[in-house]
Write a protein that holds these residues in place. Structure first.
Motif, PDB file in Angstrom:
ATOM      1  N   VAL A 152      -8.544 -15.936   2.622  1.00 58.64           N
ATOM      2  CA  VAL A 152      -7.574 -15.647   1.555  1.00 58.64           C
ATOM      3  C   VAL A 152      -7.684 -14.197   1.109  1.00 58.64           C
ATOM      4  N   MET A 153      -8.929 -13.782   0.808  1.00 59.17           N
ATOM      5  CA  MET A 153      -9.141 -12.410   0.343  1.00 59.17           C
ATOM      6  C   MET A 153      -8.934 -11.410   1.475  1.00 59.17           C
ATOM      7  N   GLY A 154      -9.329 -11.791   2.664  1.00 61.45           N
ATOM      8  CA  GLY A 154      -9.243 -10.862   3.779  1.00 61.45           C
ATOM      9  C   GLY A 154      -7.823 -10.465   4.115  1.00 61.45           C
ATOM     10  N   LEU A 155      -6.898 -11.458   4.074  1.00 64.26           N
ATOM     11  CA  LEU A 155      -5.518 -11.159   4.430  1.00 64.26           C
ATOM     12  C   LEU A 155      -4.864 -10.204   3.443  1.00 64.26           C
ATOM     13  N   ASN A 156      -5.366 -10.177   2.219  1.00 67.50           N
ATOM     14  CA  ASN A 156      -4.789  -9.293   1.216  1.00 67.50           C
ATOM     15  C   ASN A 156      -5.667  -8.073   0.951  1.00 67.50           C
ATOM     16  N   VAL A 157      -6.937  -8.314   0.631  1.00 70.53           N
ATOM     17  CA  VAL A 157      -7.820  -7.221   0.214  1.00 70.53           C
ATOM     18  C   VAL A 157      -8.297  -6.401   1.400  1.00 70.53           C
ATOM     19  N   MET A 158      -8.786  -7.092   2.457  1.00 65.57           N
ATOM     20  CA  MET A 158      -9.395  -6.364   3.570  1.00 65.57           C
ATOM     21  C   MET A 158      -8.370  -5.535   4.344  1.00 65.57           C
ATOM     22  N   VAL A 159      -7.115  -5.945   4.301  1.00 68.15           N
ATOM     23  CA  VAL A 159      -6.079  -5.149   4.960  1.00 68.15           C
ATOM     24  C   VAL A 159      -5.705  -3.960   4.083  1.00 68.15           C
ATOM     25  N   MET A 160      -5.563  -4.221   2.775  1.00 67.68           N
ATOM     26  CA  MET A 160      -5.099  -3.172   1.876  1.00 67.68           C
ATOM     27  C   MET A 160      -6.167  -2.109   1.606  1.00 67.68           C
ATOM     28  N   ALA A 161      -7.429  -2.535   1.448  1.00 65.78           N
ATOM     29  CA  ALA A 161      -8.470  -1.603   1.020  1.00 65.78           C
ATOM     30  C   ALA A 161      -8.618  -0.390   1.950  1.00 65.78           C
ATOM     31  N   PRO A 162      -8.791  -0.574   3.254  1.00 65.13           N
ATOM     32  CA  PRO A 162      -8.933   0.616   4.107  1.00 65.13           C
ATOM     33  C   PRO A 162      -7.678   1.476   4.155  1.00 65.13           C
ATOM     34  N   PHE A 163      -6.513   0.826   4.151  1.00 69.87           N
ATOM     35  CA  PHE A 163      -5.261   1.580   4.189  1.00 69.87           C
ATOM     36  C   PHE A 163      -5.092   2.406   2.926  1.00 69.87           C
ATOM     37  N   MET A 164      -5.409   1.806   1.774  1.00 68.49           N
ATOM     38  CA  MET A 164      -5.317   2.519   0.508  1.00 68.49           C
ATOM     39  C   MET A 164      -6.335   3.647   0.438  1.00 68.49           C
ATOM     40  N   ALA A 165      -7.529   3.383   0.960  1.00 64.43           N
ATOM     41  CA  ALA A 165      -8.575   4.411   0.921  1.00 64.43           C
ATOM     42  C   ALA A 165      -8.187   5.611   1.775  1.00 64.43           C
ATOM     43  N   VAL A 166      -7.774   5.347   3.010  1.00 67.38           N
ATOM     44  CA  VAL A 166      -7.389   6.444   3.916  1.00 67.38           C
ATOM     45  C   VAL A 166      -6.135   7.137   3.405  1.00 67.38           C
ATOM     46  N   ALA A 179       0.831  -1.207   0.000  1.00 73.11           N
ATOM     47  CA  ALA A 179       0.000   0.000   0.000  1.00 73.11           C
ATOM     48  C   ALA A 179       0.863   1.255   0.000  1.00 73.11           C
ATOM     49  N   LEU A 180       1.935   1.246   0.824  1.00 74.13           N
ATOM     50  CA  LEU A 180       2.825   2.412   0.873  1.00 74.13           C
ATOM     51  C   LEU A 180       3.492   2.653  -0.480  1.00 74.13           C
ATOM     52  N   ALA A 181       3.917   1.541  -1.124  1.00 76.02           N
ATOM     53  CA  ALA A 181       4.542   1.677  -2.446  1.00 76.02           C
ATOM     54  C   ALA A 181       3.550   2.235  -3.462  1.00 76.02           C
TER      55      ALA A 181
END
Length: 574
Positions: free
Chosen positions: A127-141, A25-27
């Protein structure tokens, strides 16, 4: 979700995956800012060296991002698969502890669906949660913060877009949950009809009910299809709605951004970066929307799995189990009563007798008199609801189930064999049994001849349920399996019904010699099978109406007399 406890052993892997996802996400948030710098400070000024230098940094970040993505997906998948494995194991172990009452409550088709399909739904969510659910809020904020850095007034567009998307997704989630619960129940129904179709194929064809079964399956299949279509129609609204909001947002950004560039309030590089951040924000929302598709169904599956895991078996081992001091095999019924859950009247009442070692105890009675229920109490498939049932002087409820089962060789009314070989089925009760012991048991069970005639003998294949051998052969193999175990108590629940009279007589003669020191309890319909028993217990409507030997009961028990006269002539009785 209470199933989170199954993820605890994998906390290290989860932390690793989350850290890698945050690095991604940072990248992703850093790359548009680099791009804006190249456009503003390199392209606008014609500084080729700056462009090459910043471009090399962008390429390096992109390569690192690719490597991190591969690692995070790999470890996320490994963790999810391990979670699914542990969850299936725990469900299976829980089901193994169920009594017949709990098994009947859930039903085999539903338990299979919960162990397979429901676990798969939750596994996919992990599977999706470990990748998508972590990244989505961080990317959004992060996207919102970086967009405000590029141009604060233009960022007001986000204030309008995010609540609008939240309303759309909330509407979908609220309406999807009940549909997913219904869908899983209808998957259960399809499994049930299909299992009945496969298990009862002979009966269906014999009664020419193929068309009826096709219609029954069609009804279950259509109900499932209608529910899935309802879910599909609901989520078919999601993509157009989200895409429309996304495209309108891009149009608004280009329009107002162009006006700000024209006025000189915003560099063109900042607009390109702003557009990228808007796309990242909207893509994060899209990922969240995709998760909303999975979460309701996984939540419904989790509820069904928790229902199994939270069910306490009525046949739990005592806190401090007792171990009998002897292993003789004495089975004693003391004023036993049993009624099924919710039943108004007991199936058995006031049953008292003792089955002793070295003797054969027979249970007879008309259909529905409670014979099979009575013997099912001995291995504690059900618990007595009144009185006591003792094995070697200890109440079976005070013994560990494994200790109780070790003492009992149970041959059920419906012989069941497992897929494997003849030898693997016979060794089911005692793994260390030698081939000589297997042949000895087969000889007593009158199965040595047909097994020896098989091409591979003891290694001959047996299909699931033993469908590749006849009913009589299945019964003889089931009897041999119990004999190999060498228990102190043998329970035969109408286990001679598929045998002809000659085989029946030969088997009983050999059995009496081989089990001379054991307690033998036989439930049988044929009088010829039990007339030489040391003790015959006659049941009628769940009560003992007579006990004694064959000759004694003929003179004092009308019920036994009726059973005998219905099967034998006066000359045979004499």
């Amino acid at each position: 979700m209470r199933l989170v406890r199954f993820l605890r052993p994998y906390r290290a892997q989860i932390v690793l995956v989350m850290a890698l996802v945050l690095l991604q996400a940072l990248a992703n948030l850093y790359l548009p800012d680099l791009n804006a710098n190249i456009i503003n400070d390199g392209v606008a000024k014609g500084d080729t060296a700056f462009i090459m230098r910043e471009g090399a940094v962008m390429l390096g970040v992109a390569l690192v991002l690719g490597v991190i993505s591969i690692i995070s997906v790999y470890w996320g998948a490994r963790t999810a698969m391990a979670f699914g494995r542990d969850l299936r194991h725990d469900i299976f172990r829980t089901v193994q502890s169920f009594s017949l009452a709990e098994m009947n409550r859930f039903g085999a088709p539903s338990l299979i669906t919960r162990t397979t399909n429901d676990v798969q739904q939750i596994q996919m969510l992990v599977v999706m949660g470990l990748n998508v659910m972590v990244m989505a809020p961080f990317m959004a904020v992060g996207g919102v913060i970086m967009a405000i850095r590029q141009d604060a007034p233009l960022s007001l567009i986000i204030v309008v877009v995010i609540p609008l998307l939240a309303v759309v997704l909330g509407f979908l989630a609220r309406n999807a949950m009940p549909l997913f619960k219904t869908m899983q129940k209808r998957v259960d129904r399809v499994n049930q009809v299909m299992r009945e179709k496969l298990a009862g194929i002979r009966v269906i064809r014999a009664f020419v009910r193929t068309r009826y079964e096709e219609q029954r399956f069609d009804v279950a299949n259509r109900e499932l299809s209608e529910t899935m279509l309802a879910v599909g129609r609901l989520f078919a609204l999601m993509m157009p709605a989200v895409m429309a909001i996304m495209n309108l947002t891009l149009v608004a950004t280009m329009w107002f951004g162009g006006l700000r560039i024209d006025s000189g309030a915003m560099p063109i590089g900042n607009l390109t970066a702003f557009l990228t951040y808007i796309m990242q924000i909207l893509m994060s929302v899209m990922m969240a929307a995709f998760m909303f598709v999975m979460v309701p169904r996984a939540a419904a599956s989790a509820e069904r799995i928790n229902e199994v895991l939270d069910t306490q078996s009525g046949l739990a081992d005592p806190a401090e189990p007792l171990v009998p001091t002897t292993d003789r095999g004495v089975v004693e019924f003391r004023d036993v009563e049993f009624r099924y859950p919710g039943a108004e009247a007991p199936v058995l009442a006031g049953v008292s007798f003792t089955a002793e070692p070295g003797k054969t105890t027979a249970i007879v009675g008309s259909t529905g008199s409670g014979k099979s229920t009575l013997v099912n109490l001995i291995p504690r498939f059900y618990d007595v609801t009144g009185g006591q049932l003792l094995v070697d002087g200890v109440d079976v409820r005070d013994m560990a189930q494994a200790e109780l089962w070790r003492r009992i060789g149970f041959i059920p009314q419906k012989a069941f064999l497992f897929s494997g070989t003849v030898a693997s089925n016979l060794r089911y009760g005692r793994d260390e049994a030698t081939d000589e012991e297997l042949w000895h048991a087969l000889g007593i069970a009158q199965g040595k001849g047909f097994v020896a005639a098989l091409e591979d003998g003891l290694d001959a294949p047996i299909t699931q349920g033993g469908t590749n051998v006849s009913g009589g052969q299945r019964q003889r193999l089931a009897i041999a399996r119990a004999l190999v175990k060498r228990p102190s108590v043998y329970v035969f629940d109408d286990s001679f019904s598929a045998l002809d009279f000659k085989t029946d007589a030969a088997l009983r003669a050999a059995l009496s010699r081989d089990t001379a020191d054991a307690t033998v309890i036989i439930v049988a319909q044929r009088v010829s099978t039990i007339m030489h028993a040391d003790l015959i217990v006659v049941l009628e409507e769940g009560r003992v109406v007579g006990m004694g030997t064959h000759d004694q009961l003929l003179g004092c028990c009308p019920t036994y007399g009726e059973i005998v006269s219905s099967q034998m002539t006066e000359e045979e009785v004499a």
